[in-house]
Design an enzyme around this catalytic site. Structure first.
Site, PDB file in Angstrom:
ATOM      1  N   GLU A  30      26.878  83.054  64.211  1.00 23.63           N
ATOM      2  CA  GLU A  30      25.491  83.341  64.127  1.00 23.63           C
ATOM      3  C   GLU A  30      25.328  84.060  65.705  1.00 23.63           C
ATOM      4  O   GLU A  30      24.352  83.467  66.328  1.00 23.63           O
ATOM      5  CB  GLU A  30      24.664  81.536  64.598  1.00 23.63           C
ATOM      6  CG  GLU A  30      25.033  80.901  65.038  1.00 23.63           C
ATOM      7  CD  GLU A  30      25.840  80.016  65.067  1.00 23.63           C
ATOM      8  OE1 GLU A  30      26.380  80.205  64.020  1.00 23.63           O
ATOM      9  OE2 GLU A  30      26.305  78.236  65.699  1.00 23.63           O
ATOM     10  N   HIS A  68      21.268  80.436  56.513  1.00 25.94           N
ATOM     11  CA  HIS A  68      21.820  79.751  57.682  1.00 25.94           C
ATOM     12  C   HIS A  68      22.105  80.157  59.193  1.00 25.94           C
ATOM     13  O   HIS A  68      21.643  79.983  60.187  1.00 25.94           O
ATOM     14  CB  HIS A  68      24.132  79.009  57.223  1.00 25.94           C
ATOM     15  CG  HIS A  68      23.910  77.614  57.572  1.00 25.94           C
ATOM     16  ND1 HIS A  68      24.399  76.728  57.618  1.00 25.94           N
ATOM     17  CD2 HIS A  68      25.007  78.257  59.505  1.00 25.94           C
ATOM     18  CE1 HIS A  68      24.833  76.168  58.999  1.00 25.94           C
ATOM     19  NE2 HIS A  68      25.339  76.923  59.436  1.00 25.94           N
ATOM     20  N   GLU A  69      22.571  81.289  59.337  1.00 27.17           N
ATOM     21  CA  GLU A  69      22.841  81.734  60.421  1.00 27.17           C
ATOM     22  C   GLU A  69      21.576  82.521  61.093  1.00 27.17           C
ATOM     23  O   GLU A  69      21.526  82.182  62.109  1.00 27.17           O
ATOM     24  CB  GLU A  69      24.225  83.195  60.472  1.00 27.17           C
ATOM     25  CG  GLU A  69      25.134  82.473  59.603  1.00 27.17           C
ATOM     26  CD  GLU A  69      26.373  81.779  60.201  1.00 27.17           C
ATOM     27  OE1 GLU A  69      26.115  81.678  61.532  1.00 27.17           O
ATOM     28  OE2 GLU A  69      26.319  80.732  59.282  1.00 27.17           O
ATOM     29  N   HIS A  75      20.594  79.603  62.738  1.00 25.11           N
ATOM     30  CA  HIS A  75      20.514  79.848  64.130  1.00 25.11           C
ATOM     31  C   HIS A  75      20.013  79.866  64.609  1.00 25.11           C
ATOM     32  O   HIS A  75      20.437  79.162  65.949  1.00 25.11           O
ATOM     33  CB  HIS A  75      22.794  79.775  64.488  1.00 25.11           C
ATOM     34  CG  HIS A  75      22.709  78.605  63.645  1.00 25.11           C
ATOM     35  ND1 HIS A  75      23.189  77.105  64.049  1.00 25.11           N
ATOM     36  CD2 HIS A  75      24.138  79.017  62.341  1.00 25.11           C
ATOM     37  CE1 HIS A  75      23.774  76.612  63.577  1.00 25.11           C
ATOM     38  NE2 HIS A  75      24.777  77.642  62.447  1.00 25.11           N
ATOM     39  N   GLU A 104      24.694  71.840  63.554  1.00 22.79           N
ATOM     40  CA  GLU A 104      24.794  72.323  62.407  1.00 22.79           C
ATOM     41  C   GLU A 104      24.240  71.360  61.311  1.00 22.79           C
ATOM     42  O   GLU A 104      24.230  72.088  60.588  1.00 22.79           O
ATOM     43  CB  GLU A 104      26.904  72.136  62.357  1.00 22.79           C
ATOM     44  CG  GLU A 104      27.374  73.170  62.947  1.00 22.79           C
ATOM     45  CD  GLU A 104      27.210  74.289  62.725  1.00 22.79           C
ATOM     46  OE1 GLU A 104      26.057  75.159  61.387  1.00 22.79           O
ATOM     47  OE2 GLU A 104      27.830  75.757  63.617  1.00 22.79           O
TER      48      GLU A 104
END
Ligand code: TRP
Ligand code: ZN
Length: 853
Positions: free
Chosen positions: A262, A295-296, A299, A318
């Site tokens: 990320e 997900h990234e 972040h 996480e």
């Protein structure tokens, strides 16, 4: 040789110096790449301590303080500089060699492009620095390289300047206005195809989106960019979070240790989570890309804007970000199917980690090699802990907690406790006992018993909990467990639907006004990461499969039904009796196939009968040889009993366009081929006419359970079709790796020499060696130790090439406690041979010594 030392959470100390700005001037020139790092440094508080910077494999050229050459010492991976200055400018010039860096940490090369990977402690391989997440600096990065070979020069933030230089060189300068820890720094230089797009944020700012892929792959980048836009939109609507820079870049590289990273404004991705087209990627691949891109992206707020104080707090970013990506997938896709996938990861990987030598709390207390703690415990159990808070608070209060968290901590490096405090303060829900989820390792074991009194119409559920000892941790306290239940009457009506606050070691829950004995659906949707023991009858499980409100509960019931019958068969074998499958169970699965209300994806999940590894997780000790026979017997019995229905489904769905239907069709096809070899022609036909990878792979997977001429022919055809496409070859390697028949390992040995295989590429290593060890349970655990030897040899080679990947694929070898003594001895012997090699990496040292102690 000195042995690697552990670091402890309890020893945390705030940094003695802060670095507020870092100017990097990087000249990329193969083995002589020069890094000039100029830091603005401030002493924190009153002290006379020297400045100590972290570094690894750095070839140091000069050190200057305020422009003057400075004295220094270099020892044990540290650069020590004695200075009296309060605030000063430090300039370090060093040389690194990205070409020989196979660890894929720091600055390395992937297919001719330079790229970096700095999490967790990789920045120290680029220059000496305070490489810890609580040191946040503003970065300005100038990159210089040959223009023809490296037309794109990328780093974090906004592009501020670029131009041509003499000698075929050019340069680009980037500035990232957001202070960040070194682990979020990134640099990429190479020649790529570029897919561009734009996203207009809800406050009407235009963000440029760019996806960089290897030349010739542009057409495979569309799904990634669509997923990115979906993620940006979702984070605005569900979490009220907007993107903060004018540009968002994703670069796909083939050499990568994990899924993706990320880095602020410049994500680096494993090609596996970017590239997709219909012919070469499966429906699961498409789903994986969406979830990792999400997900990234997520972040950017949970990890980047608010980051971790120290690496023991890894789950702060996480666990929370996995929770967010799971919610994203569930909001844009099927909530039930996504939940089932998450539960499977918990039950067959996380539970195994929790009962093995590497057991640790989601906030570890001691670490030798940080790379070893990017685990299913920190990530997935971490996400379950966030999910429990969401359950206890409800969506509105949870979002109020998130808002308070960002309000308090934007721009800071904080702890898991800070997160829980924000949740608690915003909701006024007491999370005192709940905090134990952060500090206690191991899976709580919950035992449930029930009683029904028909004279008072009351139903009583008794729950008791016990968390087993784990290495270094005994005498655990009862945890706060949100325990979701449904009570269903004999007609299938829902009587009670409630989340119980289970906080004591033993607790009774009484329900009045229950007119007849109900069937209880317990721990619905896996409302807490615990093991549940409850004595269900076949009739009760069938009732839940039919009537449970929750689709996940229906699936859970089917898993219990299948598992119970397996353990019954194992018992029969051990007592010299004939194995037997209850006909009601076969009828139950037939009912699923004939159901008009269940959706196809859920049917597919139910008919994907529980894997050997997840069955093993249900027991304390396993008779593996009996389990192999029993599981095969039960699968065949169910398949045979459902032959007509399976065939009908396969025919009916043959040319479907829906991913759900394809999943069901391919699951049915695999079962059908267990009934009779004469069905192989259906797989052959499907392979021949498939226009998508899901069906191609579905056919090969169905044929993969036996040795046949059909299988051999199709595997050869696949190989010649895809030999130039590494990600498609990974699937072919994995089919070989999961081939559960005699000769499997000999074939794998040969494939290590295949032109498409390479020990230095983690995707190849995982698909051939990692998948074998993790998923081919019975071949890996062969009594002649061939499986252990195969893995051990590979790990010894990888120790030098890529320690991080070596330590990842060793997992099945260190989790030996449940097996018979003979196998345990063989596994220990393998581990001892690894421990004996020269220059064993910290990564392997930590895992092997823990397993052997
Ligand atoms: N932070 C990354 C993620 O969760 C994963 C990551 C950690 C990583 N260490 C890495 C990725 C090393 C690549 C290499 O998305
Ligand atoms: Zn992450």
């Amino acid at each position: 040789m000195t042995q690697p030392q552990a670091k402890y959470l309890k020893d945390y100390q705030a940094p003695l110096f802060q670095i507020t700005h870092l100017d990097l001037d990087i000249s990329l020139a193969g083995e002589n790449s020069v890094i000039q790092a100029t830091s603005s440094i401030e002493r924190v508080g009153e002290h006379q301590q020297p400045l100590k910077l972290d570094g690894e494999d750095i070839n140091l050229k000069s050190v200057k303080i305020n422009g003057v050459e400075s004295a220094y010492t270099e020892k044990n991976g540290q650069l020590i500089i004695d200075t009296e200055e309060q605030t000063f400018e430090l300039e370090i010039v060093s040389v690194v060699d990205p070409e020989s860096n196979t660890s894929l940490e720091g600055l390395y090369m992937s297919d001719g492009a330079y790229c970096t990977q700095c999490e967790a402690e990789g920045f120290r391989r680029i220059t000496y620095f305070l490489d810890r997440p609580d040191v946040l600096a503003i970065y300005t990065v100038r990159i210089e390289a040959n223009k023809t070979a490296f037309p794109f020069l990328l780093s974090n933030g906004n592009l501020v300047e670029s131009g041509d230089l003499e000698g075929g060189l050019h340069y680009v300068k980037w500035h990232d206005p957001f202070p960040k820890p070194a682990y979020l720094f990134a640099l990429v230089a190479g020649d790529f195809d570029l897919l561009e797009d734009e996203y207009i944020t809800r406050s009407d700012r235009a963000v440029k989106l760019q996806v960089f892929v290897d030349k010739g792959n542009l057409h495979k980048a569309h799904h990634a960019i669509a997923s990115l836009k979906k993620s940006m939109q979702w984070d605005e609507t569900r979490f009220n979070l907007e993107y903060d820079l004018d540009i968002y870049m994703i670069v796909a590289v083939d050499f990568f240790n994990m899924g993706a990273m990320e880095n602020k404004g410049l994500n680096v991705f494993n090609t596996k989570y970017v590239l997709a087209d219909k012919a070469s990627a499966t429906d699961d691949d498409y789903h994986g890309i969406e979830s990792v891109v999400g997900h990234e992206y997520f972040h950017n707020w949970t990890g980047n804007r608010v980051t971790c104080r120290d690496w023991f707090q890894l789950s702060l970013k996480e666990g929370l970000t996995v929770f967010r990506d799971q919610e994203f997938s569930s909001d844009v896709g099927s909530r039930a199917v996504n939940r089932i996938h998450a539960i499977k990861v918990m039950k067959n990987q996380q539970f195994a980690e929790d009962s093995g030598p590497m057991a640790h709390p989601i906030r570890p207390e001691s670490v030798i090699e940080m790379n070893n703690f990017y685990t299913v415990t920190v990530y997935n159990k971490g996400a379950e802990v966030i999910r429990m808070m969401h359950t206890l608070l409800g969506e509105d209060k949870f979002q109020a907690g998130m808002a308070l968290y960002f309000n308090r901590h934007d721009g800071q490096a904080v702890t898991c406790d800070d997160f829980v405090a924000a949740m608690e303060d915003a909701s006024q829900v007491d999370l005192g006992q709940f905090r134990l989820w952060y500090s206690q390792a191991g899976t709580p074991q919950v035992t449930a018993t029930e009683s029904y009194d028909d004279s008072t119409n009351s139903y009583c559920l008794t729950l008791s909990q016990e968390t087993p000892d784990t290495p270094g941790q005994t005498d655990k306290l009862p945890q706060h467990i949100p325990f979701d239940i449904e009570l269903i009457d004999s007609e299938g009506n829902s009587l009670v639907n409630q989340v119980l606050d289970f906080k004591q070691q033993t607790q009774n829950f009484v329900f009045e006004n229950i007119k007849s004995r109900p069937v209880a659906s317990l721990l619905q949707d896996f409302s807490a990461p615990v093991k549940l023991e409850f004595d269900y009858s076949i009739e009760q499980l069938l009732h839940l499969m039919r009537f449970a409100n929750s689709e996940v509960a229906k699936w859970e019931a089917s898993v219990s039904l299948f598992s119970q019958s397996i353990w019954q068969c194992v018992d029969n074998l051990q007592n010299g009796k004939a194995m037997h499958i209850d006909s009601r169970l076969v009828d139950g699965f037939k009912g699923v196939l004939l159901s008009e209300s269940l959706n196809e994806a859920l049917m597919a999940e139910i008919l994907t009968l529980t894997s050997a590894s997840s069955l093993i997780e249900q027991t304390e000790s396993v008779d593996l040889d009996s389990l192999a026979i029993a599981r095969q017997f039960a699968v065949n019995e169910i398949a045979q009993g459902c032959e007509d229905e399976l065939l009908a489904k396969v025919r009916q769905l043959q040319s479907t366009d829906s991913a759900d239907a394809r999943a069901l069709k391919n699951t049915c096809l695999s079962l059908l081929l267990k009934v009779d070899d004469s069905y192989r022609y259906i797989a052959e036909q499907q392979f021949g006419t498939a226009d998508n990878m899901t069906d191609t792979l579905g056919a090969l997977t169905a044929l993969n359970s036996d040795c046949s001429s059909e299988r051999t022919a199709l595997m050869t055809a696949y190989e010649s079709r895809w030999v130039e496409t590494p990600l498609a070859m990974d699937k072919w390697f994995s089919l070989h790796a999961t081939f559960a028949n005699e000769g499997c390992i000999e074939q794998l040995e040969k494939l290590l020499q295949h032109e498409g295989f390479s020990m230095s590429n983690p995707n190849r290593v995982r698909s051939l060696i990692g998948v074998f060890a993790a998923a081919n349970t019975f071949e890996f655990h062969r009594k002649d130790a061939k499986g252990y030897d195969f893995l051990t040899k590979a790990i010894i080679k990888l120790n030098k090439v890529n320690p991080q990947v070596a330590a990842r694929i060793i997992t099945p070898l260190i989790q030996f406690k449940k097996f018979d003594l003979e196998r345990q001895a063989l596994m220990r012997k393998s581990l001892e041979s690894i421990l004996a090699i020269d220059e064993l990496s910290k990564d392997l040292y930590e895992k092997v010594t823990k397993a052997l102690s």
